[in-house]
Structure formats: structure tokens, C-alpha cells
Design a protein around this motif. Sequence first.
Motif, PDB file in Angstrom:
ATOM      1  N   ARG A  22       1.065  -1.484   0.168  1.00 29.74           N
ATOM      2  CA  ARG A  22      -0.357   0.172  -0.047  1.00 29.74           C
ATOM      3  C   ARG A  22       0.576   1.122   0.028  1.00 29.74           C
ATOM      4  NH1 ARG A  22      -2.687  -0.764   4.296  1.00 29.74           N
ATOM      5  NH2 ARG A  22      -4.760  -1.830   3.210  1.00 29.74           N
ATOM      6  N   GLN A  32      -5.043   1.600  -6.380  1.00 34.03           N
ATOM      7  CA  GLN A  32      -5.228  -0.151  -6.233  1.00 34.03           C
ATOM      8  C   GLN A  32      -6.331  -1.041  -7.010  1.00 34.03           C
ATOM      9  OE1 GLN A  32      -8.221  -1.417  -3.139  1.00 34.03           O
ATOM     10  NE2 GLN A  32      -6.107  -1.800  -2.309  1.00 34.03           N
ATOM     11  N   ARG A  43      -9.697  -6.758  -8.489  1.00 36.91           N
ATOM     12  CA  ARG A  43      -8.526  -5.287  -7.313  1.00 36.91           C
ATOM     13  C   ARG A  43      -9.028  -6.151  -5.931  1.00 36.91           C
ATOM     14  NH1 ARG A  43     -11.145  -3.124  -3.380  1.00 36.91           N
ATOM     15  NH2 ARG A  43     -13.006  -4.008  -4.258  1.00 36.91           N
ATOM     16  N   SER A  44     -10.192  -6.560  -5.598  1.00 34.89           N
ATOM     17  CA  SER A  44     -10.755  -7.356  -4.265  1.00 34.89           C
ATOM     18  C   SER A  44      -9.800  -8.510  -3.352  1.00 34.89           C
ATOM     19  CB  SER A  44     -12.002  -7.754  -4.504  1.00 34.89           C
ATOM     20  OG  SER A  44     -12.000  -9.155  -5.232  1.00 34.89           O
ATOM     21  N   SER A  47      -7.185  -5.700  -2.689  1.00 31.28           N
ATOM     22  CA  SER A  47      -7.615  -5.374  -1.482  1.00 31.28           C
ATOM     23  C   SER A  47      -7.426  -6.316  -0.082  1.00 31.28           C
ATOM     24  CB  SER A  47      -8.915  -4.867  -1.521  1.00 31.28           C
ATOM     25  OG  SER A  47      -9.376  -4.398  -0.157  1.00 31.28           O
ATOM     26  N   GLU A  50      -3.350  -6.265   0.604  1.00 34.69           N
ATOM     27  CA  GLU A  50      -2.814  -4.945   1.399  1.00 34.69           C
ATOM     28  C   GLU A  50      -3.583  -5.238   2.630  1.00 34.69           C
ATOM     29  OE1 GLU A  50      -3.994  -1.568  -0.537  1.00 34.69           O
ATOM     30  OE2 GLU A  50      -2.419  -1.860  -2.741  1.00 34.69           O
ATOM     31  N   ARG A  51      -4.837  -5.939   3.312  1.00 34.99           N
ATOM     32  CA  ARG A  51      -5.339  -5.676   4.494  1.00 34.99           C
ATOM     33  C   ARG A  51      -4.563  -7.215   5.679  1.00 34.99           C
ATOM     34  NH1 ARG A  51      -9.721  -7.008   4.622  1.00 34.99           N
ATOM     35  NH2 ARG A  51     -10.414  -7.629   1.851  1.00 34.99           N
TER      36      ARG A  51
END
Length: 81
Positions: A22, A32, A43-44, A47, A50-51
Motif C-alpha cells: 500500500r 489499487q 481488485r478485491s 485489497s 493489502e489488508r
Amino acid sequence: MPAPSPKYARDPALVALGNAVRQLRKARGISQEELAHRSQVDRSYMSSVERGVQNPGIMLVVAIAKGIGVSVAELASQADL
């Protein structure tokens, strides 16, 4: 949204990797969605990486680093791995 990696979700190493992705992405002005496109993932899923809830394979880590424009070593160094 992709299911989290059950064994390693939120592992400190994955959270550190996600934070590094990130930070490097944002520092280079890459969205993103754009990084996901460059890395050829949804993209999900990006995400989730990144989390720190996904445990990406080495080839995806390579693709992410390339998409950001850094080496895998620089990405790992930023993550303090």
C-alpha cells in the motif's frame, strides 16, 4: 470478496507485506485498481493482500513488485521481512 487465507490471515508478516504494498503503491501514485490490473488479479483480491488477509504466492509477489516498479527485495525490505 475473496475468502481470507484461513491459516495465515492477519499474520504479522502478511500485514507488514500488505502495508508495504500500500505504501509503495501510494507513493508512486498508483491506484489499487491499476495495481491489480498490472498484477493480473481482481481488485478485491489486491485489497485482501493489502489488508493482510491473503497469503499471496511468490509469483504474485513478483507481479505486484513489478506492477509497483520495485524489486521483490525492495518490497520485502519495506515490509521489514
